[in-house]
Design an enzyme around this catalytic site. Structure first.
Site, PDB file in Angstrom:
ATOM      1  N   GLU A  77      44.977   4.398   9.041  1.00  0.00           N
ATOM      2  CA  GLU A  77      44.180   4.892  10.159  1.00  0.00           C
ATOM      3  C   GLU A  77      44.454   4.109  11.450  1.00  0.00           C
ATOM      4  OE1 GLU A  77      40.458   6.692   9.903  1.00  0.00           O
ATOM      5  OE2 GLU A  77      41.456   7.279  11.751  1.00  0.00           O
ATOM      6  N   ASP A  78      44.497   2.793  11.330  1.00  0.00           N
ATOM      7  CA  ASP A  78      44.503   1.970  12.545  1.00  0.00           C
ATOM      8  C   ASP A  78      45.856   1.424  12.956  1.00  0.00           C
ATOM      9  OD1 ASP A  78      41.853   2.404  12.478  1.00  0.00           O
ATOM     10  OD2 ASP A  78      41.268   0.391  11.850  1.00  0.00           O
TER      11      ASP A  78
END
Ligand code: MN
Length: 727
Positions: A77-78
């Site tokens: 996600e990051d």
């Protein structure tokens, strides 16, 4: 507290459970490298968060892969690392868990309504095909709650609301009571700081008294029990702030009237000991009626087991006692997660164990009925198999039947959204109109304001819900009259042709009227936009058409307007040629075979000729009997039957043999004329033996009438025999 990998590995080494330390270390290093440079709001390096999550899971005795997935849970996600990379390095299970945590992290959590919350909890559960995903997500959320102080106030409130609405109820339902209570207390702290403080203060005011009270109780119980069995572990505690808060603020109870502020837990080694301890406690303290619960005999659906009783001590203070075995205690603390406690920490696949069915089975069991407050709040995970829950970009949940498409979604939002839809994005990507929605999809509908835009007729075939279909139909009904009429007319006429029904203007008017349309255009328009099913109309049209073949008088009564009925009876007259129904073919060309001249009442059979339609023979015609078994023509025989109630007439030929005499022909003619039967032909031959042979062709309605004639003719003086020709 900042968690480090050393704390994690130290704890692993000091524990009994075996872990694949190398794999965990590798996962840590990969995550650390990926997150390097990122910091949390608190200023700590980002990696401290995944490590903390892994630590929480380690305390719950989860397995190696779960810890690895926890370390890697924010990487995709990051940091833009591909899931494939994780799959290659750490295997399918870890990759799937990371993917699951990422995906459910993207579900928009909208806390507006309880009904919505319920649906979202279902989505979260359904999307976590591996229950470990939910356990990781719970640990993730717990750590975020623990470190919420650094976030801005509106973020604190939003996160706390989500926790209260979704994650705490899920933890409760899965029996992860420790996590649930901690989440609730933390969320309450941000949501109602004053209420939280008030309960905290009230507890603090009683702290000394309370602590000594608990200590006294513990000591007294320990003394009594140690006489009869091995010493148990006795824990005393004050109930969670949120549980007391609920009783004070939600149920409006006075702080003094709350039972169960204090609780004592007795942890023993066997089930027998549990009941022994219960006996001792009821002997020592006065039990409060109806507060005893035996969750050992009847475990909660999430496998929780314990004996619960509330008693009053000498001081007049009520307190709850929970009695359970060590194993039950693990389950009580970690719920579902306790399942992994006795599994090897190093991943060994147990068939089906991480399958969602397993968890589902537990969750599907009936909630116990005596725990009313909890039931009201519990997550009811009855994953409806026939429904799919999806989101608007704003996070509203839309419930649709399985198989629904983006078209159904658009129309369920608003008719205008559907009518103006130019396209749809699912999860940020363009989707085709026939894309079938999946659980948790976030759907965005693109629309236009162009005045000439509208739905496509084709959508009616794609849409699943009746709602969408009806709305599309309504649009076409309203917006495209000219086009509808044209389409409807074309479709209708094609069907009429296919059914061999002539396109008689008056007849079509009648059909339209029967369908409750004022005029033929409205009727065509309705067919065009789909308001009238052509198949149903055609069924009626065919029925009407068949009825038209009945005597005209009947029709006159059935129809109103003499002008029309005359037109129809004209149509009948034209159509009356056969009176034979050919199986499966309407209005087909029919001829009667000259060899046998079949009449209504005769058993008949049809033969598909080359060029003349169907030729009808008597079933016992000698040509039929000869040809029936010819394999070359086997497929050309077809079932036919006489239409009932027709006024059709047929030619029949009779061979009459009689003693020749004067006026014989006249007598025969007279007999037939008296029956009002037209004679088409009469040929008389004089035979050498003095007899006469007369061939007579008459127009009759069927076999019955022919029989009557034969009887009459036989009565004529001198007639020897009367036989139907063409036998
Ligand atoms: Mn996280």
């Amino acid at each position: 507290m900042v968690y480090t990998i050393e704390m994690l590995t130290d704890r692993i080494k000091s524990g009994e459970k075996q872990y694949d330390l190398e794999k965990i270390q590798a996962a840590y290093e990969f995550a650390e490298k990926s997150h390097r440079g990122q910091v949390r709001t608190s200023g700590e390096p980002y990696i401290s968060h995944p490590v903390a999550v892994a630590y929480i899971l380690l305390e719950m005795c989860m397995d190696t892969d779960t810890l690895c997935a926890a370390l890697l849970h924010d990487v995709v996600e990051d940091t833009g690392v591909e899931l494939d990379t994780i799959r290659r390095k750490f295997g399918e299970d870890v990759a799937l868990m990371v993917d699951g945590v990422t995906k459910i992290g993207q579900v928009p959590l909208n806390t507006k309504e309880e009904q919505q919350a319920e649906n979202i909890r279902k989505i979260l559960m359904a999307m976590s095909k591996d229950i470990r995903v939910i356990i990781i997500k719970s640990a993730d959320r717990l750590h975020n709650m623990r470190t919420l102080a650094c976030r801005p106030p509106e973020k604190q409130r939003k996160t706390s609301l989500e926790t209260m609405s979704f994650y705490a109820p899920i933890a409760h339902r899965l029996g992860m009571y420790d996590i649930k209570e901690e989440m609730e207390d933390l969320a309450l702290y941000y949501l109602d700081p004053y209420g939280y403080k008030e309960v905290q203060n009230a507890l603090a005011a009683r702290k000394d008294k309370g602590e000594s009270f608990i200590d006294t109780i513990k000591r007294r119980i320990a003394e009594r029990i140690t006489d009869i069995q091995p010493p148990p572990v006795i824990e005393g505690r004050v109930k969670s702030i949120y549980s007391i808060y609920k009783k004070v603020y939600v149920k409006g109870k006075n702080f003094e009237e709350i039972y169960d502020i204090y609780a004592v837990r007795v942890i023993v080694h066997s089930i027998i000991e549990c009941y022994n301890v219960l006996g001792v406690i009821h002997d020592m303290f006065r039990p409060i009626p109806y507060r005893f619960k035996d969750y050992i005999a009847t475990p909660k659906p999430n496998r929780y087991q314990s004996l619960h009783t509330t008693v009053i001590g000498r001081e007049g203070v009520p307190f709850e006692v929970q009695i359970r075995t060590v194993e039950m205690h693990n389950t009580a603390q970690y719920g579902i997660a306790a399942h992994w406690k006795y599994k090897a920490g190093i991943n060994k696949k147990v068939a089906g164990e991480k399958r969602f069915d397993w968890i589902r089975q537990i969750l599907d069991q009936q909630q116990e009925a005596d725990d009313v407050e909890q039931i009201a709040e519990a997550v009811k995970v009855d994953l409806a198999q026939d429904e799919v829950y999806v989101f608007t970009p704003k996070g509203d949940v839309i419930t649709l039947p399985v198989g629904s498409t983006v078209i159904d979604f658009a129309y369920s939002i608003h008719t205008q959204v559907g009518n103006r839809m130019t396209g749809a994005k699912v999860g940020g990507r363009m989707a085709t109109f026939d894309y079938q929605l999946k659980m948790g999809d976030i759907v965005e509908i693109m629309t236009t304001n162009s005045p000439n835009y509208g739905p496509n007729r084709h959508w009616m075939d794609i849409a699943k819900t009746n709602e969408a279909k009806a709305k599309i139909r309504a649009w076409f009904k309203r917006e495209c009259r000219g086009e509808n009429i044209e389409r409807g007319k074309t479709a209708f006429e094609a069907e009429m042709k296919r059914s061999s029904i002539p396109l008689d203007e008056e007849f079509i008017k009648q059909i339209a009227k029967r369908q409750h349309f004022d005029n033929v255009d409205d009727f065509y328009a309705a067919i065009g936009y789909g308001g009238v099913m052509l198949s149903k109309v055609m069924q009626k049209a065919k029925d009407d058409y068949l009825k038209m073949q009945k005597p005209a008088e009947d029709l006159t009564a059935a129809m109103d307007g003499t002008e029309i009925s005359r037109t129809i009876s004209d149509a009948i007259a034209r159509k009356q040629s056969s009176g034979v129904i050919v199986d499966g073919i309407d209005g087909c060309e029919v001829r009667f075979a000259k060899c046998c001249n079949p009449l209504p009442g005769d058993d008949i059979t049809g033969f598909v000729t080359r060029g003349f339609g169907v030729s009808v023979h008597k079933a016992d015609c000698k040509n039929v009997l000869e040809q029936k078994n010819n394999p070359a023509n086997a497929e050309r025989w077809i079932n036919v039957k006489w239409a009932s109630g027709t006024t059709a007439t047929y030619e029949a030929t009779l061979d009459i043999v009689a003693q020749d005499r004067t006026a014989l022909a006249a007598d025969i003619t007279l007999a037939i004329a008296s029956s009002r039967i037209p004679i088409h032909e009469l040929i008389a031959h004089h035979l050498k033996n003095g007899n006469a042979n007369i061939t007579l062709t008459v127009e009759i309605s069927g076999v019955e009438q022919l029989k009557n004639i034969i009887v009459k003719l036989n009565k004529i003086d001198g007639v020897v025999s009367v036989e139907r020709a063409g036998k």
